[in-house]
Design a protein around this motif. Structure first.
Motif, PDB file in Angstrom:
ATOM      1  N   LYS A  81      -5.567  19.821  16.732  1.00 36.05           N
ATOM      2  CA  LYS A  81      -6.396  20.982  16.804  1.00 36.05           C
ATOM      3  C   LYS A  81      -5.582  21.598  15.348  1.00 36.05           C
ATOM      4  N   LEU A  82      -4.457  21.780  15.128  1.00 38.80           N
ATOM      5  CA  LEU A  82      -3.688  22.401  14.214  1.00 38.80           C
ATOM      6  C   LEU A  82      -4.056  21.722  12.814  1.00 38.80           C
ATOM      7  N   TYR A  83      -4.067  20.332  13.071  1.00 35.58           N
ATOM      8  CA  TYR A  83      -4.488  19.573  11.699  1.00 35.58           C
ATOM      9  C   TYR A  83      -5.994  20.062  11.321  1.00 35.58           C
ATOM     10  N   MET A  84      -7.146  20.000  12.147  1.00 32.90           N
ATOM     11  CA  MET A  84      -8.508  20.190  11.735  1.00 32.90           C
ATOM     12  C   MET A  84      -8.235  21.812  11.200  1.00 32.90           C
ATOM     13  N   PHE A  85      -7.512  22.802  11.961  1.00 37.25           N
ATOM     14  CA  PHE A  85      -7.852  24.329  11.475  1.00 37.25           C
ATOM     15  C   PHE A  85      -7.053  24.202   9.919  1.00 37.25           C
ATOM     16  N   SER A  86      -6.342  23.072   9.725  1.00 31.95           N
ATOM     17  CA  SER A  86      -5.554  23.336   8.302  1.00 31.95           C
ATOM     18  C   SER A  86      -6.784  22.918   7.293  1.00 31.95           C
ATOM     19  N   PHE A  87      -7.941  22.538   7.658  1.00 32.33           N
ATOM     20  CA  PHE A  87      -8.866  22.428   6.496  1.00 32.33           C
ATOM     21  C   PHE A  87      -9.672  23.682   6.117  1.00 32.33           C
TER      22      PHE A  87
END
Length: 162
Positions: A81-87
């Motif tokens: 989730k945090l990785y996807m948010f980082s986009f």
């Protein structure tokens, strides 16, 4: 999952989560697959993905679907989730986004099989739905990737909400 399986996870249960402002694959974490003897799919549906157009800086919105067959390691969902948010503030074309996501998850987990499919909302009357996949070389999943790629979207769903 045994408690010992989560000892290396730093994000799960952490109440002081930091949200990265730009693309950050370093946030991804894994845990051991407890059913390595089985072939099974894990699917993540991410209906609120956003990134930025690298040319205009305008936001692009998509639903992203990640399906994979794990081997030894699995991705921890909060870190994903945090990785996807980082986009969110990252400038990348639609095709780049799906390939970056897939390649980062391959580097992270070394799955037996993985596919990433994005369904971006239209801009200028055109939607772009890039798809990529990978099967571990030298295994039956390598041929599975070829077959699924060749069969991909032969029977597309009827989309009338975008």
């Amino acid at each position: 999952m045994k408690q010992s399986d989560t000892k290396d996870l730093t994000l799960l249960g952490n109440q002081n989560t930091e949200y990265k402002a730009d693309y950050c694959p370093e946030v991804l974490e894994t845990f051991e697959n407890q059913h390595q003897e089985n072939n099974y799919f894990v699917k993540f549906n991410i209906p609120e993905f956003t990134s930025l157009c690298p040319m205009t800086g305008q936001p692009d919105f998509a639903a992203i679907y990640i399906s994979y067959i794990p081997d030894v390691r699995m991705v921890e969902s909060k870190s994903l989730k945090l990785y996807m948010f980082s986009f969110r503030n990252h400038g990348a074309y639609h095709e780049d986004c799906v390939n970056l996501i897939m390649n980062d998850l391959i580097d992270l987990m070394d799955p037996r099989y993985i596919e990433v499919w994005a369904k971006f909302t239209p801009r200028g009357g055109i939607s772009i739905d890039p798809y990529c996949n990978y099967g571990k070389p030298g295994t039956m999943f390598e041929q599975m990737a070829v077959n699924r790629l060749m069969q991909h979207d032969m029977y597309p769903e009827n989309i009338n909400n975008r």
